[in-house]
Design an enzyme around this catalytic site. Structure first.
Site, mmCIF file in Angstrom:
data_model
loop_
_atom_site.group_PDB
_atom_site.id
_atom_site.type_symbol
_atom_site.label_atom_id
_atom_site.label_comp_id
_atom_site.label_asym_id
_atom_site.label_seq_id
_atom_site.Cartn_x
_atom_site.Cartn_y
_atom_site.Cartn_z
ATOM 1 N N CYS A 109 -0.310 4.120 2.237
ATOM 2 C CA CYS A 109 -0.011 3.906 3.662
ATOM 3 C C CYS A 109 1.467 4.139 3.959
ATOM 4 O O CYS A 109 1.808 4.734 4.980
ATOM 5 C CB CYS A 109 -0.342 2.469 4.077
ATOM 6 S SG CYS A 109 -1.874 1.833 3.425
ATOM 7 N N ASP A 110 2.347 3.652 3.105
ATOM 8 C CA ASP A 110 3.753 3.541 3.492
ATOM 9 C C ASP A 110 4.732 4.381 2.675
ATOM 10 O O ASP A 110 5.916 4.434 3.005
ATOM 11 C CB ASP A 110 4.186 2.061 3.406
ATOM 12 C CG ASP A 110 3.357 1.192 4.357
ATOM 13 O OD1 ASP A 110 2.978 1.694 5.421
ATOM 14 O OD2 ASP A 110 3.104 0.025 4.022
ATOM 15 N N CYS A 155 0.833 -1.210 0.000
ATOM 16 C CA CYS A 155 0.000 0.000 0.000
ATOM 17 C C CYS A 155 0.862 1.253 0.000
ATOM 18 O O CYS A 155 1.420 1.634 1.032
ATOM 19 C CB CYS A 155 -0.917 -0.019 1.224
ATOM 20 S SG CYS A 155 -1.905 1.483 1.390
#
Ligand code: NAP
Length: 320
Positions: free
Chosen positions: A148-149, A145
Site C-alpha cells: 500500500c505505502d 502494508c
C-alpha cells in the site's frame, strides 16, 4: 424478540461494505454491524481507516484517502437501503436458526439481532509493537502494508521491523523504492524461510540490525526515526528513518466464532466453494479468511462473492 433479518453482515471494511452494496441491491435489506471506535481508530471501517493515500484502488486515478474511500463504500450501501449498527458483535449462536448475534450494547432493547444468512467480514489486525508514538504516527510514515505505502518512500531511508517471512517479503519489496531498508529484528536469526533469507542477504539495499528492540517511534507529525536498544549490550540508539513498516504478523478477528466456524491453524476462517463455511447460511469474505493477498480490492471482490452466494442460498431456501 428481535426482528429476523435476511442478511446480517459483521464488519465494515471493503469486504463487508461491498457485500452490503450487493445484498442491498438484491433487496435483502442487509444490516451491517459495523463495529465501533477503537484504540487505533475513532471510527469503524476496518484497516483502511488507518491509512492515508490509497493509490492502488482501481478507478481513483489520483488516489483517495483511505477513510474517504470507506465513507464512499458506506454511502453507496446506504443509498440502496443497507442499515448500520455501530456496535461490535460480542457473541454469535450459529447452532440454531435463525442465527443469533449479540452486540455489546447489553442494556439496549435492540442490541441483539437475528439473521437467516450471516456474512462474516470481521477482518484481521496487524500485530503492533505497542510502543510510544506508534498509534499516533500510524498512517503518517508508520505503516503495516508495504504494497500500500512503499511507493511513498522513493529514495528514502526506511526500516522494517520483524524477522519472519512477512518482514523479509516487505523489505525486499520496499527496496524497489527506498534507498536503504534497515531490517530490525529482536534476535540474531531470522524466522523467515531459508529462500527468503537468502534473497534478503543477497540484496545490497537491505541492512540488518540484529538483537534490537524498538522503544519508541519518533516524530512530531510524521515519522523521523526510531529509538532502539541492543538487547545484548543494552546500548540505546536513535536511528533516522522517514518510514517504518511494522511486519510482526497478523491476527484474524475470528475469536467470536470459536468452536462454531472451522478455522486454519492461524485462526483464519476456512472457506469451501467460494465463500461458504462449514455452517450452511454463513458466508465469509475479506481478511478474516485471506492471509495471502490482504488488499482492499481483493477484500471487496470476496465481499461481492459472499453477497451473491448468500443471495442464491436464501433464494434456494425459499427466502429470496
Ligand atoms: P511470523 O512468522 O510469526 O513472524 C513474526 C516475526 O516478528 C518474528 O520474527 C518475530 O520475532 C517478530 N516479532 C513478533 N512479535 C514481535 C514484537 N513484539 N517485537 C519485535 N518482533 C516481533 O509472522 P509473518 O512473518 O507475518 O508470517 C506469518 C505466516 O505467513 C508464516 O507462516 C509465514 O511463513 C507465512 N508467510 C509466507 C510468505 C511467503 O512465503 N512469501 C510471506 C509472508 C508470510 P521472533 O522470530 O523472535 O519470534
Amino acid at each position: 424478540m428481535p426482528d429476523i433479518h435476511d442478511v446480517v453482515i459483521l464488519g465494515s471494511g471493503p469486504a463487508g461494505l461491498t457485500a452490503a452494496i450487493y445484498t442491498a441491491r438484491a433487496n435483502l435489506k442487509p444490516v451491517v454491524v459495523e463495529g465501533e471506535p477503537s484504540s487505533t481508530s475513532d471510527q469503524p471501517g476496518g484497516q483502511l481507516m488507518l491509512t492515508t493515500d490509497v493509490e492502488n484502488y482501481p478507478g481513483f486515478v489520483d488516489g483517495i484517502m483511505g477513510p474517504e474511500l470507506m465513507e464512499r463504500f458506506r454511502d453507496q450501501a446506504a443509498r440502496f437501503g443497507a442499515t448500520f449498527v455501530t456496535r461490535k458483535a460480542t457473541q454469535v449462536d450459529l447452532s440454531s436458526r435463525p442465527f443469533r448475534i449479540w452486540t455489546d450494547a447489553a442494556h439496549d432493547a435492540d442490541a441483539d439481532l437475528e439473521a437467516r444468512a450471516l456474512i462474516v467480514s470481521t477482518g484481521a489486525r496487524s500485530l503492533m509493537l505497542n510502543v510510544p508514538g506508534e498509534s499516533r504516527l500510524l498512517g503518517h510514515g508508520l505503516s503495516t502494508c508495504a504494497t500500500c505505502d512503499g511507493f511513498f518512500f522513493r529514495e528514502q531511508d526506511i526500516a522494517v521491523v520483524g524477522g519472519g517471512d512477512s518482514a523479509i517479503e516487505e523489505a525486499i519489496f520496499l527496496t524497489r523504492f527506498a534507498r536503504t531498508v534497515t531490517l530490525i529484528h529482536r534476535r540474531k536469526e531470522l524466522r523467515a524461510s531459508k529462500i527468503m533469507q537468502d534473497r534478503a542477504f543477497a540484496n545490497e539495499k537491505i541492512v540488518f540490525r540484529w538483537d534490537t528492540v524498538v522503544n519508541e517511534v519518533v516524530g512530531d507529525t510524521k515519522v523521523s526515526g526510531l529509538s532502539v536498544t541492543n538487547t545484548i549490550t543494552g546500548e540505546e540508539d536513535k536511528l533516522a528513518f522517514s518510514g517504518v513498516f511494522v511486519a510482526i504478523g497478523h491476527v484474524p478477528n475470528s475469536g467470536v466464532f470459536d468452536g462454531q466456524l472451522d478455522v486454519d491453524e492461524a485462526g483464519y476462517i476456512r472457506t469451501t466453494e467460494g465463500s461458504r463455511t462449514n455452517v450452511e447460511g454463513v458466508f465469509v469474505c475479506g481478511d478474516v479468511q485471506d492471509h495471502i493477498y490482504r488488499q482492499a480490492i481483493t477484500a471487496a471482490g470476496s465481499g461481492c462473492m459472499a453477497a451473491i452466494d448468500a443471495e442464491r442460498w436464501l433464494e434456494a431456501a425459499g427466502h429470496g
